[in-house]
Scaffold this motif. Sequence first.
Motif, PDB file in Angstrom:
ATOM      1  N   ILE A 193       0.857  -1.191   0.000  1.00 17.34           N
ATOM      2  CA  ILE A 193       0.000   0.000   0.000  1.00 17.34           C
ATOM      3  C   ILE A 193       0.892   1.240   0.000  1.00 17.34           C
ATOM      4  O   ILE A 193       1.853   1.326   0.778  1.00 17.34           O
ATOM      5  CB  ILE A 193      -0.922   0.025   1.249  1.00 17.34           C
ATOM      6  N   GLN A 194       0.550   2.164  -0.879  1.00 14.18           N
ATOM      7  CA  GLN A 194       1.291   3.426  -0.966  1.00 14.18           C
ATOM      8  C   GLN A 194       0.258   4.535  -1.163  1.00 14.18           C
ATOM      9  O   GLN A 194      -0.551   4.460  -2.105  1.00 14.18           O
ATOM     10  CB  GLN A 194       2.235   3.374  -2.166  1.00 14.18           C
ATOM     11  N   ASP A 195       0.273   5.504  -0.283  1.00 14.17           N
ATOM     12  CA  ASP A 195      -0.688   6.620  -0.377  1.00 14.17           C
ATOM     13  C   ASP A 195      -2.122   6.142  -0.609  1.00 14.17           C
ATOM     14  O   ASP A 195      -2.846   6.683  -1.454  1.00 14.17           O
ATOM     15  CB  ASP A 195      -0.284   7.581  -1.508  1.00 14.17           C
ATOM     16  N   GLY A 196      -2.508   5.116   0.116  1.00 14.56           N
ATOM     17  CA  GLY A 196      -3.901   4.663   0.063  1.00 14.56           C
ATOM     18  C   GLY A 196      -4.291   3.872  -1.164  1.00 14.56           C
ATOM     19  O   GLY A 196      -5.468   3.582  -1.382  1.00 14.56           O
ATOM     20  N   GLN A 197      -3.314   3.520  -2.000  1.00 16.40           N
ATOM     21  CA  GLN A 197      -3.598   2.725  -3.205  1.00 16.40           C
ATOM     22  C   GLN A 197      -2.757   1.443  -3.203  1.00 16.40           C
ATOM     23  O   GLN A 197      -1.739   1.385  -2.529  1.00 16.40           O
ATOM     24  CB  GLN A 197      -3.245   3.538  -4.469  1.00 16.40           C
ATOM     25  N   VAL A 198      -3.190   0.468  -3.997  1.00 12.31           N
ATOM     26  CA  VAL A 198      -2.408  -0.767  -4.126  1.00 12.31           C
ATOM     27  C   VAL A 198      -1.254  -0.498  -5.091  1.00 12.31           C
ATOM     28  O   VAL A 198      -1.475  -0.226  -6.274  1.00 12.31           O
ATOM     29  CB  VAL A 198      -3.295  -1.925  -4.642  1.00 12.31           C
ATOM     30  N   ALA A 199      -0.025  -0.552  -4.579  1.00 16.04           N
ATOM     31  CA  ALA A 199       1.141  -0.266  -5.420  1.00 16.04           C
ATOM     32  C   ALA A 199       1.869  -1.555  -5.811  1.00 16.04           C
ATOM     33  O   ALA A 199       2.747  -1.536  -6.670  1.00 16.04           O
ATOM     34  CB  ALA A 199       2.093   0.657  -4.662  1.00 16.04           C
ATOM     35  N   LEU A 200       1.504  -2.656  -5.169  1.00 20.86           N
ATOM     36  CA  LEU A 200       2.143  -3.948  -5.438  1.00 20.86           C
ATOM     37  C   LEU A 200       1.145  -5.033  -5.062  1.00 20.86           C
ATOM     38  O   LEU A 200       0.495  -4.927  -4.015  1.00 20.86           O
ATOM     39  CB  LEU A 200       3.400  -4.069  -4.556  1.00 20.86           C
ATOM     40  N   ASP A 201       0.988  -6.027  -5.914  1.00 22.88           N
ATOM     41  CA  ASP A 201       0.101  -7.146  -5.578  1.00 22.88           C
ATOM     42  C   ASP A 201       0.675  -8.363  -6.281  1.00 22.88           C
ATOM     43  O   ASP A 201       0.539  -8.512  -7.495  1.00 22.88           O
ATOM     44  CB  ASP A 201      -1.328  -6.837  -6.048  1.00 22.88           C
ATOM     45  N   GLU A 202       1.342  -9.218  -5.538  1.00 22.26           N
ATOM     46  CA  GLU A 202       2.141 -10.279  -6.150  1.00 22.26           C
ATOM     47  C   GLU A 202       2.210 -11.496  -5.235  1.00 22.26           C
ATOM     48  O   GLU A 202       2.144 -11.363  -4.007  1.00 22.26           O
ATOM     49  CB  GLU A 202       3.551  -9.700  -6.381  1.00 22.26           C
ATOM     50  N   SER A 204       4.006 -14.142  -3.118  1.00 21.91           N
ATOM     51  CA  SER A 204       5.272 -13.970  -2.389  1.00 21.91           C
ATOM     52  C   SER A 204       6.393 -14.795  -3.015  1.00 21.91           C
ATOM     53  O   SER A 204       7.567 -14.461  -2.877  1.00 21.91           O
ATOM     54  CB  SER A 204       5.106 -14.280  -0.899  1.00 21.91           C
ATOM     55  N   LYS A 205       6.032 -15.855  -3.749  1.00 21.72           N
ATOM     56  CA  LYS A 205       7.061 -16.689  -4.411  1.00 21.72           C
ATOM     57  C   LYS A 205       7.857 -15.868  -5.420  1.00 21.72           C
ATOM     58  O   LYS A 205       8.997 -16.174  -5.716  1.00 21.72           O
ATOM     59  CB  LYS A 205       6.368 -17.825  -5.175  1.00 21.72           C
ATOM     60  N   ARG A 206       7.216 -14.845  -5.987  1.00 19.37           N
ATOM     61  CA  ARG A 206       7.883 -14.067  -7.042  1.00 19.37           C
ATOM     62  C   ARG A 206       8.545 -12.806  -6.498  1.00 19.37           C
ATOM     63  O   ARG A 206       8.959 -11.944  -7.270  1.00 19.37           O
ATOM     64  CB  ARG A 206       6.865 -13.677  -8.119  1.00 19.37           C
ATOM     65  N   LEU A 207       8.610 -12.671  -5.169  1.00 19.89           N
ATOM     66  CA  LEU A 207       9.166 -11.435  -4.600  1.00 19.89           C
ATOM     67  C   LEU A 207      10.358 -11.712  -3.704  1.00 19.89           C
ATOM     68  O   LEU A 207      10.438 -12.765  -3.062  1.00 19.89           O
ATOM     69  CB  LEU A 207       8.095 -10.731  -3.757  1.00 19.89           C
ATOM     70  N   SER A 208      11.249 -10.723  -3.621  1.00 18.71           N
ATOM     71  CA  SER A 208      12.319 -10.773  -2.628  1.00 18.71           C
ATOM     72  C   SER A 208      12.077  -9.595  -1.677  1.00 18.71           C
ATOM     73  O   SER A 208      11.268  -8.701  -1.978  1.00 18.71           O
ATOM     74  CB  SER A 208      13.675 -10.600  -3.310  1.00 18.71           C
ATOM     75  N   ALA A 209      12.798  -9.607  -0.570  1.00 16.28           N
ATOM     76  CA  ALA A 209      12.641  -8.522   0.403  1.00 16.28           C
ATOM     77  C   ALA A 209      12.930  -7.172  -0.254  1.00 16.28           C
ATOM     78  O   ALA A 209      12.242  -6.182   0.018  1.00 16.28           O
ATOM     79  CB  ALA A 209      13.570  -8.758   1.587  1.00 16.28           C
ATOM     80  N   ASN A 210      13.894  -7.141  -1.165  1.00 16.20           N
ATOM     81  CA  ASN A 210      14.248  -5.872  -1.823  1.00 16.20           C
ATOM     82  C   ASN A 210      13.103  -5.299  -2.655  1.00 16.20           C
ATOM     83  O   ASN A 210      12.909  -4.089  -2.694  1.00 16.20           O
ATOM     84  CB  ASN A 210      15.469  -6.067  -2.733  1.00 16.20           C
ATOM     85  N   ASP A 211      12.345  -6.191  -3.323  1.00 15.93           N
ATOM     86  CA  ASP A 211      11.203  -5.712  -4.119  1.00 15.93           C
ATOM     87  C   ASP A 211      10.218  -4.972  -3.219  1.00 15.93           C
ATOM     88  O   ASP A 211       9.618  -3.976  -3.604  1.00 15.93           O
ATOM     89  CB  ASP A 211      10.457  -6.888  -4.773  1.00 15.93           C
ATOM     90  N   ILE A 212      10.046  -5.493  -2.015  1.00 12.49           N
ATOM     91  CA  ILE A 212       9.065  -4.891  -1.096  1.00 12.49           C
ATOM     92  C   ILE A 212       9.627  -3.605  -0.506  1.00 12.49           C
ATOM     93  O   ILE A 212       8.909  -2.619  -0.326  1.00 12.49           O
ATOM     94  CB  ILE A 212       8.697  -5.897   0.017  1.00 12.49           C
ATOM     95  N   LEU A 213      10.926  -3.608  -0.238  1.00  7.33           N
ATOM     96  CA  LEU A 213      11.531  -2.424   0.404  1.00  7.33           C
ATOM     97  C   LEU A 213      11.449  -1.180  -0.481  1.00  7.33           C
ATOM     98  O   LEU A 213      11.544  -0.059   0.008  1.00  7.33           O
ATOM     99  CB  LEU A 213      12.980  -2.731   0.819  1.00  7.33           C
ATOM    100  N   ASN A 214      11.222  -1.377  -1.793  1.00  4.55           N
ATOM    101  CA  ASN A 214      11.039  -0.222  -2.682  1.00  4.55           C
ATOM    102  C   ASN A 214       9.837   0.624  -2.281  1.00  4.55           C
ATOM    103  O   ASN A 214       9.727   1.784  -2.665  1.00  4.55           O
ATOM    104  CB  ASN A 214      10.818  -0.691  -4.135  1.00  4.55           C
ATOM    105  N   LEU A 215       8.914   0.010  -1.543  1.00  3.92           N
ATOM    106  CA  LEU A 215       7.703   0.741  -1.128  1.00  3.92           C
ATOM    107  C   LEU A 215       7.996   1.726   0.002  1.00  3.92           C
ATOM    108  O   LEU A 215       7.190   2.593   0.314  1.00  3.92           O
ATOM    109  CB  LEU A 215       6.648  -0.237  -0.594  1.00  3.92           C
ATOM    110  N   TYR A 216       9.146   1.550   0.642  1.00  2.22           N
ATOM    111  CA  TYR A 216       9.425   2.335   1.867  1.00  2.22           C
ATOM    112  C   TYR A 216      10.278   3.566   1.562  1.00  2.22           C
ATOM    113  O   TYR A 216      10.908   3.644   0.543  1.00  2.22           O
ATOM    114  CB  TYR A 216      10.104   1.454   2.910  1.00  2.22           C
TER     115      TYR A 216
END
Length: 216
Positions: A193-202, A204-216
């Motif tokens: 979630i970013q600014d009240g919208q869905v910014a990523l929906d995936e 978890s098998k296709r994600l690494s921690a770094n992909d998620i940290l881009n949201l922060y």
Amino acid sequence: MAGFDLTALTASFGGERVIGPLSLTVEAGQQVALVGKSGAGKSTLIKLIYQRVAGHAALVPQELGLVNALPVFHNIYMGRLDEHANWYNALTLIRPFRKDREEIRSLLERLDMKEKLWVPTASLSGGQRQRVAIGRAIYRNAGLLLADEPISALDGPMAHKVMTLLCERFQTSVIALHDVEMALAYCNRIIGIQDGQVALDESSKRLSANDILNLY
Ligand SMILES: Nc1ncnc2c1ncn2[C@@H]1O[C@H](COP(=O)(O)OP(=O)(O)OP(=O)(O)O)[C@@H](O)[C@H]1O
């Protein structure tokens, strides 16, 4: 009902839109982690979902919602208040029935808190209080869990124990988590979630921690 399909989810405070409009479909069997920086809208989204699925979900709110003056037993029993007649609930307040005592004691055993059954909730530590709110949600016996940072006050081993228990007891869940590694380890779908919208929906098998940290 374990999954849900919601449209037109929106929330505003003081005329400022903080969520949506967005749609969210969660299938039965999905364990969804809601991630995103502080203030992104995760708690507000969880509350919106809870309002819309009413009664069908077990909730662990960030503020826990415990009754401090009552013992742990009664706080957990509250998860099923609406399943019993008023007379049964009133009697339970004074002298709980054996089957309820036993069920709640064994649940507390899974949460490493068996000895706290009759202790007033006010006297517990933050992590113990969080586990009482988790116990109340599990005791509700719902197919769907909505939880807002349910492991934020727990140490590492206890956090793992609780996440394992939640995955075992709920077919479907939506859990706001700050800990990205825990989100990847225990959830099969990650929604950022970013600014009240869905910014990523995936998945978890296709994600690494770094992909998620881009949201922060
Ligand atoms: N009761 C309220 N009154 C006014 N603004 C609010 C209220 N609740 C939330 N907000 C605002 O809505 C936005 C989203 O807040 P929310 O608590 O949903 O974020 P969050 O992602 O859960 O944050 P955190 O990770 O810190 O819990 C924030 O800008 C917050 O200031």
